[in-house]
Design an enzyme around this catalytic site. Structure first.
Site, PDB file in Angstrom:
ATOM      1  N   GLU A  26      -3.955  14.251   0.734  1.00 57.39           N
ATOM      2  CA  GLU A  26      -4.166  13.557   1.892  1.00 57.39           C
ATOM      3  C   GLU A  26      -2.935  13.482   2.922  1.00 57.39           C
ATOM      4  O   GLU A  26      -3.118  12.606   3.945  1.00 57.39           O
ATOM      5  CB  GLU A  26      -4.302  11.951   1.001  1.00 57.39           C
ATOM      6  CG  GLU A  26      -4.748  10.691   2.305  1.00 57.39           C
ATOM      7  CD  GLU A  26      -4.698   9.378   2.027  1.00 57.39           C
ATOM      8  OE1 GLU A  26      -4.922   8.967   1.042  1.00 57.39           O
ATOM      9  OE2 GLU A  26      -4.292   8.125   2.826  1.00 57.39           O
ATOM     10  N   SER A  46       1.220  -1.460   0.310  1.00 63.06           N
ATOM     11  CA  SER A  46      -0.077  -0.494  -0.074  1.00 63.06           C
ATOM     12  C   SER A  46       0.966   1.103   0.254  1.00 63.06           C
ATOM     13  O   SER A  46       1.746   1.247  -0.499  1.00 63.06           O
ATOM     14  CB  SER A  46      -0.984  -0.072   1.644  1.00 63.06           C
ATOM     15  OG  SER A  46      -2.373   0.577   1.057  1.00 63.06           O
ATOM     16  N   TRP A  72     -10.039   2.278  -5.893  1.00 59.86           N
ATOM     17  CA  TRP A  72      -9.433   2.786  -5.208  1.00 59.86           C
ATOM     18  C   TRP A  72      -8.369   2.971  -5.928  1.00 59.86           C
ATOM     19  O   TRP A  72      -7.343   4.012  -5.913  1.00 59.86           O
ATOM     20  CB  TRP A  72      -9.298   3.185  -3.808  1.00 59.86           C
ATOM     21  CG  TRP A  72      -9.158   4.513  -2.664  1.00 59.86           C
ATOM     22  CD1 TRP A  72      -7.877   4.293  -2.268  1.00 59.86           C
ATOM     23  CD2 TRP A  72      -9.506   5.997  -3.229  1.00 59.86           C
ATOM     24  NE1 TRP A  72      -7.227   5.114  -1.575  1.00 59.86           N
ATOM     25  CE2 TRP A  72      -8.196   6.262  -2.466  1.00 59.86           C
ATOM     26  CE3 TRP A  72     -10.623   6.325  -3.930  1.00 59.86           C
ATOM     27  CZ2 TRP A  72      -8.193   7.230  -1.819  1.00 59.86           C
ATOM     28  CZ3 TRP A  72     -10.272   7.443  -3.543  1.00 59.86           C
ATOM     29  CH2 TRP A  72      -9.886   8.356  -2.810  1.00 59.86           C
ATOM     30  N   LYS A  78       3.935   1.629  -2.545  1.00 55.02           N
ATOM     31  CA  LYS A  78       4.708   3.321  -2.829  1.00 55.02           C
ATOM     32  C   LYS A  78       5.895   3.141  -2.833  1.00 55.02           C
ATOM     33  O   LYS A  78       7.129   3.221  -3.715  1.00 55.02           O
ATOM     34  CB  LYS A  78       3.771   4.534  -2.619  1.00 55.02           C
ATOM     35  CG  LYS A  78       2.487   4.170  -2.539  1.00 55.02           C
ATOM     36  CD  LYS A  78       1.256   5.343  -2.165  1.00 55.02           C
ATOM     37  CE  LYS A  78       0.651   5.235  -1.993  1.00 55.02           C
ATOM     38  NZ  LYS A  78      -0.954   4.522  -2.879  1.00 55.02           N
ATOM     39  N   HIS A 123      -7.123  -6.188   1.423  1.00 54.83           N
ATOM     40  CA  HIS A 123      -6.540  -5.567   0.700  1.00 54.83           C
ATOM     41  C   HIS A 123      -4.318  -5.930   1.555  1.00 54.83           C
ATOM     42  O   HIS A 123      -4.633  -6.142   2.917  1.00 54.83           O
ATOM     43  CB  HIS A 123      -6.298  -3.964   1.151  1.00 54.83           C
ATOM     44  CG  HIS A 123      -5.397  -2.657   1.246  1.00 54.83           C
ATOM     45  ND1 HIS A 123      -4.561  -2.588  -0.387  1.00 54.83           N
ATOM     46  CD2 HIS A 123      -4.911  -2.125   1.814  1.00 54.83           C
ATOM     47  CE1 HIS A 123      -4.515  -1.637  -0.564  1.00 54.83           C
ATOM     48  NE2 HIS A 123      -4.264  -1.123   0.864  1.00 54.83           N
ATOM     49  N   GLN A 183      -8.289   6.454  -6.728  1.00 54.71           N
ATOM     50  CA  GLN A 183      -7.398   7.704  -5.475  1.00 54.71           C
ATOM     51  C   GLN A 183      -6.337   8.601  -7.501  1.00 54.71           C
ATOM     52  O   GLN A 183      -5.203   8.269  -8.191  1.00 54.71           O
ATOM     53  CB  GLN A 183      -6.494   7.030  -5.132  1.00 54.71           C
ATOM     54  CG  GLN A 183      -5.754   8.342  -4.287  1.00 54.71           C
ATOM     55  CD  GLN A 183      -4.934   7.998  -3.318  1.00 54.71           C
ATOM     56  OE1 GLN A 183      -4.246   7.228  -2.910  1.00 54.71           O
ATOM     57  NE2 GLN A 183      -4.846   8.964  -1.945  1.00 54.71           N
TER      58      GLN A 183
END
Ligand code: MCU
Length: 408
Positions: free
Chosen positions: A272, A218, A316, A222, A352, A264
């Site tokens: 965010e 998640s 998302w 990244k 997730h 997103q």
């Protein structure tokens, strides 16, 4: 420096070094301009095989220069500046059974920070050269094969990622100042580089620094991608469900959003958290001005191996964007004649950051081949095509022909 050794060092600039896999770098040509900002405007994905000037990328040496250009652009537009190795890096290593701590101090002669990632070692005899290692941002959420050591890297301690208030907070900013342009993700890369410096220079650690993987899920996925892209001592990059700002492309996520999916987008992500530099705010409403997209961030990993995982149960995460973006990135490994070093897997049916057990064999093939020195088939590039009514049309986004840059 004596003239003779000066000449010798000039003769051994990276331009003459042979490209290696992991722990090595591509030969960078002597002349390679790397501006951090250029005039650009394209709604399609930028061409990996065109220099900033538009001139074609034809050879492996050309790619090495193009990669430097991409690095500079990504730092300029969205990542902020990644500082080089500081004057001081030292470490102490303590081990008790299979559990160890690497206590790292880094900084200048006057200002230093310390952090202490933990390592869990296999309960077996080390191979010659030491154990392979996975650096796991926030701890691993993928299965790790026997024989591989695991480091738990507290990336959020290096640079906080709670919300907007995390800007400039964390060890990295204690050292470089609150106004450093680096995003949290860039600060994490710096930390990974200091970990590898420490592993390289500390006795008796028994880690093979040619065999280091990085992973995270998640937001930490990244980050794992960023580490693989910017630190070429990483031998295997495994981002998991990194979604927007990871293995997806800004332009493709915008297309998904404009087509009716709620994904997103760049405009949302900068509200965010602090994963990007404040300069990126200036582009999120005009992403066609970006002379790169995240296919080029991923391509910075090439020719080193990478496999990324995505989960279509979460719209998302921008499913079409993940597949399209990695399809575009894949052309760079193809151009370098090493497409089996770049994998992508996109399924649904799990939480997730939960890793489905039926994907373990493919993941372990990457570990076997690139960290454990075993034969394995790593030609893995799949999606379930669950794109919520949007369709991936490659020719709408990929305008380039993939050249043959030569075999590595
Ligand atoms: C997929 O990564 C992020 C996502 O970008 C955020 O919007 C969401 O808040 O958190 C995800 C995540 O890190 O989940 C653990």
């Amino acid at each position: 420096m004596a003239l003779k050794s000066l000449l010798l060092s000039l003769l051994t600039v990276p331009a003459l070094a042979a490209p290696q896999l992991g722990g090595g770098v591509l030969p960078i040509p002597l002349s390679c301009p790397t501006p951090s900002n250029i005039k650009f405007n394209d709604t399609k994905l930028p061409n990996p095989f065109a220099f900033d000037t538009g001139a074609p990328v034809r050879t492996i040496a050309d790619w090495a220069c193009r990669r430097e250009q991409i690095s500079s652009l990504i730092q300029g537009y969205e990542a902020g500046t990644l500082p080089p190795k500081p004057a001081h890096v030292s470490a102490t290593f303590t081990k008790n059974g299979t559990q160890a701590v690497l206590n790292i101090t880094a900084g200048t002669n006057t200002k230093r920070i310390s952090f202490a990632p933990t390592i869990t070692f296999p309960n077996t005899t080390a191979p010659k050269g030491g154990f392979p290692l996975v650096i796991a941002y926030g701890g691993p959420s993928i299965p790790i094969p026997d024989g591989v050591a695991v480091m738990n890297y507290d990336n959020s301690g290096m640079a906080e990622q709670n919300d907007q208030s995390s800007r400039g907070v964390g060890l990295f900013f204690d050292l470089y100042g609150q106004n450093a342009t680096a995003s949290s993700m860039t600060a994490w890369v710096w930390g990974v580089s200091r970990i590898i410096d420490a592993l390289e220079s500390t006795r008796n650690v028994n880690i093979n620094t040619q065999k280091i993987a990085v992973t995270g899920c998640s937001r930490n996925g990244k980050g794992a991608l960023m580490a693989g892209a910017f630190e070429d001592r990483i031998a295997l990059t495994i981002p998991q469900e990194s979604g927007s700002g990871g293995d997806t492309c800004w332009r493709l996520s915008k297309f998904e959003q404009d087509s009716g999916s709620v994904v997103q987008e760049a405009v949302e992500i900068v509200q965010e958290n602090v994963w990007f530099s404040t300069n990126f705010d200036n582009y999120v409403h005009n992403i066609s001005l970006l002379p790169y997209d995240h296919h080029l961030l991923a391509a910075m990993v090439a020719p080193r191996p990478m496999i990324s995982y995505e989960n279509t149960d979460f719209v998302w995460l921008s499913p079409l964007s993940g597949f399209g973006c990695m399809t575009a990135a894949h052309t760079v490994w193809e151009a370098l004649g090493v497409e089996e070093r770049h994998g992508f897997v996109q399924v649904g049916g799990h939480e997730h950051c939960a890793f489905p057990s039926n994907l373990t064999d493919g993941l372990f093939a990457f570990f076997d081949k690139f960290l454990l020195g075993k034969q394995a088939d790593t030609n893995i590039f799949t999606t379930n095509d669950v794109f919520n009514g949007t369709t991936w049309v490659p020719q709408d986004w990929i305008t380039w022909k993939t050249p043959k840059l030569g075999l590595l």
